[in-house]
Design a protein around this motif. Structure first.
Motif, PDB file in Angstrom:
ATOM      1  N   PHE A 162       0.832  -1.207   0.000  1.00  0.00           N
ATOM      2  CA  PHE A 162       0.000   0.000   0.000  1.00  0.00           C
ATOM      3  C   PHE A 162       0.867   1.258   0.000  1.00  0.00           C
ATOM      4  N   ASP A 163       1.929   1.220   0.789  1.00  0.00           N
ATOM      5  CA  ASP A 163       2.850   2.358   0.853  1.00  0.00           C
ATOM      6  C   ASP A 163       3.491   2.598  -0.515  1.00  0.00           C
ATOM      7  N   ALA A 164       3.913   1.519  -1.157  1.00  0.00           N
ATOM      8  CA  ALA A 164       4.537   1.642  -2.483  1.00  0.00           C
ATOM      9  C   ALA A 164       3.539   2.170  -3.507  1.00  0.00           C
ATOM     10  N   VAL A 165       2.335   1.630  -3.511  1.00  0.00           N
ATOM     11  CA  VAL A 165       1.319   2.082  -4.467  1.00  0.00           C
ATOM     12  C   VAL A 165       1.021   3.562  -4.254  1.00  0.00           C
ATOM     13  N   LYS A 166       0.932   3.979  -3.005  1.00  0.00           N
ATOM     14  CA  LYS A 166       0.671   5.395  -2.706  1.00  0.00           C
ATOM     15  C   LYS A 166       1.804   6.265  -3.250  1.00  0.00           C
ATOM     16  N   ALA A 167       3.039   5.847  -3.002  1.00  0.00           N
ATOM     17  CA  ALA A 167       4.184   6.630  -3.473  1.00  0.00           C
ATOM     18  C   ALA A 167       4.213   6.695  -5.001  1.00  0.00           C
ATOM     19  N   TYR A 168       3.973   5.568  -5.672  1.00  0.00           N
ATOM     20  CA  TYR A 168       3.988   5.549  -7.129  1.00  0.00           C
ATOM     21  C   TYR A 168       2.837   6.386  -7.692  1.00  0.00           C
ATOM     22  N   SER A 169       1.695   6.307  -7.051  1.00  0.00           N
ATOM     23  CA  SER A 169       0.540   7.102  -7.494  1.00  0.00           C
ATOM     24  C   SER A 169       0.813   8.589  -7.329  1.00  0.00           C
ATOM     25  N   ASP A 170       1.398   8.957  -6.199  1.00  0.00           N
ATOM     26  CA  ASP A 170       1.721  10.370  -5.965  1.00  0.00           C
ATOM     27  C   ASP A 170       2.663  10.910  -7.032  1.00  0.00           C
TER      28      ASP A 170
ATOM     29  N   SER B  54      11.691  22.148 -18.475  1.00  0.00           N
ATOM     30  CA  SER B  54      11.577  21.921 -17.033  1.00  0.00           C
ATOM     31  C   SER B  54      10.837  20.610 -16.744  1.00  0.00           C
ATOM     32  N   TYR B  55       9.792  20.361 -17.525  1.00  0.00           N
ATOM     33  CA  TYR B  55       9.015  19.130 -17.348  1.00  0.00           C
ATOM     34  C   TYR B  55       9.864  17.895 -17.648  1.00  0.00           C
ATOM     35  N   VAL B  56      10.624  17.929 -18.720  1.00  0.00           N
ATOM     36  CA  VAL B  56      11.476  16.794 -19.099  1.00  0.00           C
ATOM     37  C   VAL B  56      12.529  16.538 -18.021  1.00  0.00           C
ATOM     38  N   GLU B  57      13.108  17.614 -17.494  1.00  0.00           N
ATOM     39  CA  GLU B  57      14.078  17.454 -16.399  1.00  0.00           C
ATOM     40  C   GLU B  57      13.400  16.828 -15.178  1.00  0.00           C
ATOM     41  N   GLY B  58      12.191  17.268 -14.915  1.00  0.00           N
ATOM     42  CA  GLY B  58      11.436  16.707 -13.804  1.00  0.00           C
ATOM     43  C   GLY B  58      11.119  15.231 -14.020  1.00  0.00           C
ATOM     44  N   GLN B  59      10.841  14.864 -15.274  1.00  0.00           N
ATOM     45  CA  GLN B  59      10.577  13.463 -15.610  1.00  0.00           C
ATOM     46  C   GLN B  59      11.810  12.611 -15.331  1.00  0.00           C
ATOM     47  N   GLN B  60      12.967  13.129 -15.712  1.00  0.00           N
ATOM     48  CA  GLN B  60      14.210  12.383 -15.477  1.00  0.00           C
ATOM     49  C   GLN B  60      14.455  12.190 -13.980  1.00  0.00           C
ATOM     50  N   LYS B  61      14.236  13.237 -13.216  1.00  0.00           N
ATOM     51  CA  LYS B  61      14.411  13.154 -11.767  1.00  0.00           C
ATOM     52  C   LYS B  61      13.395  12.181 -11.176  1.00  0.00           C
ATOM     53  N   ALA B  62      12.151  12.248 -11.634  1.00  0.00           N
ATOM     54  CA  ALA B  62      11.104  11.358 -11.130  1.00  0.00           C
ATOM     55  C   ALA B  62      11.432   9.906 -11.463  1.00  0.00           C
ATOM     56  N   ALA B  63      11.933   9.668 -12.671  1.00  0.00           N
ATOM     57  CA  ALA B  63      12.301   8.305 -13.070  1.00  0.00           C
ATOM     58  C   ALA B  63      13.441   7.774 -12.212  1.00  0.00           C
ATOM     59  N   GLN B  64      14.392   8.639 -11.922  1.00  0.00           N
ATOM     60  CA  GLN B  64      15.523   8.260 -11.077  1.00  0.00           C
ATOM     61  C   GLN B  64      15.036   7.941  -9.650  1.00  0.00           C
ATOM     62  N   ASP B  65      14.189   8.798  -9.115  1.00  0.00           N
ATOM     63  CA  ASP B  65      13.648   8.582  -7.773  1.00  0.00           C
ATOM     64  C   ASP B  65      12.810   7.303  -7.714  1.00  0.00           C
TER      65      ASP B  65
ATOM     66  N   GLU C  76      15.018   4.242  -7.698  1.00  0.00           N
ATOM     67  CA  GLU C  76      15.587   4.049  -6.361  1.00  0.00           C
ATOM     68  C   GLU C  76      14.530   3.480  -5.404  1.00  0.00           C
ATOM     69  N   ARG C  77      13.328   3.989  -5.507  1.00  0.00           N
ATOM     70  CA  ARG C  77      12.230   3.515  -4.656  1.00  0.00           C
ATOM     71  C   ARG C  77      11.922   2.041  -4.942  1.00  0.00           C
ATOM     72  N   LEU C  78      11.900   1.670  -6.215  1.00  0.00           N
ATOM     73  CA  LEU C  78      11.657   0.272  -6.587  1.00  0.00           C
ATOM     74  C   LEU C  78      12.721  -0.642  -5.999  1.00  0.00           C
ATOM     75  N   LYS C  79      13.963  -0.206  -6.070  1.00  0.00           N
ATOM     76  CA  LYS C  79      15.073  -0.994  -5.509  1.00  0.00           C
ATOM     77  C   LYS C  79      14.895  -1.157  -3.998  1.00  0.00           C
TER      78      LYS C  79
ATOM     79  N   ASP D 173      12.115  -0.886  -2.253  1.00  0.00           N
ATOM     80  CA  ASP D 173      10.933  -1.710  -1.977  1.00  0.00           C
ATOM     81  C   ASP D 173      11.232  -3.190  -2.173  1.00  0.00           C
ATOM     82  N   ALA D 174      11.975  -3.506  -3.215  1.00  0.00           N
ATOM     83  CA  ALA D 174      12.336  -4.906  -3.470  1.00  0.00           C
ATOM     84  C   ALA D 174      13.201  -5.450  -2.332  1.00  0.00           C
ATOM     85  N   GLU D 175      14.143  -4.642  -1.872  1.00  0.00           N
ATOM     86  CA  GLU D 175      15.002  -5.064  -0.756  1.00  0.00           C
ATOM     87  C   GLU D 175      14.181  -5.272   0.515  1.00  0.00           C
ATOM     88  N   LYS D 176      13.199  -4.407   0.732  1.00  0.00           N
ATOM     89  CA  LYS D 176      12.339  -4.526   1.902  1.00  0.00           C
ATOM     90  C   LYS D 176      11.542  -5.838   1.867  1.00  0.00           C
ATOM     91  N   VAL D 177      11.003  -6.165   0.699  1.00  0.00           N
ATOM     92  CA  VAL D 177      10.219  -7.397   0.561  1.00  0.00           C
ATOM     93  C   VAL D 177      11.116  -8.628   0.732  1.00  0.00           C
TER      94      VAL D 177
END
Length: 123
Positions: free
Chosen positions: A40-48, A68-79, A82-85, A87-91
């Motif tokens: 649920f925490d992961a889904v919330k973060a990904y949805s946000d 600015s949007y494209v730069e933001g997309q790159q940062k969001a993809a990077q974040d 990292e979040r996916l990694k 979350d996988a380690e947590k599981v």
């Protein structure tokens, strides 16, 4: 069958079957609760992140906004990566903990059953 014999049989059945089953059920339920909370925490973060990026896309009005949007997309993809990694380690850690606790529970129950059997055959 006397009451003492019936009580002893009931106690053995409780210690050999019901108590271990309840312990394993409690362990499984705790694991499921932790796993669902993590999901649920992961889904919330990904949805946000997704909603934030969608809103940012709506704000594009010129070339600078697009840049600015494209730069933001790159940062969001990077974040997100990292979040996916993380979350996988947590599981994986939760799975390892569950396996270890399950093995310990099985060992303890086997020892208790062995002790109970030894007591019963000694009588």
């Amino acid at each position: 069958m006397s009451n003492a014999t019936l009580d002893q049989a009931t106690q053995q059945f409780e210690s050999l079957f019901f108590a271990p089953a309840r312990s394993y059920a409690a362990l499984s339920l705790d694991y499921t609760e932790k796993l669902l909370a993590a999901q649920f925490d992961a889904v919330k973060a990904y949805s946000d992140v997704s909603l934030s990026q969608a809103r940012a896309a709506l704000d594009i009005k010129d070339a600078e906004g697009l840049r600015s949007y494209v730069e933001g997309q790159q940062k969001a993809a990077q974040d997100l990566s990292e979040r996916l990694k993380d979350d996988a380690e947590k599981v994986v850690a939760m799975n390892q903990e569950f396996v270890q606790k399950s093995q310990k529970l099985a060992e303890d129950n086997l020892k208790a059953a062995s002790k109970s059997t030894t007591k019963t055959t000694a009588k």
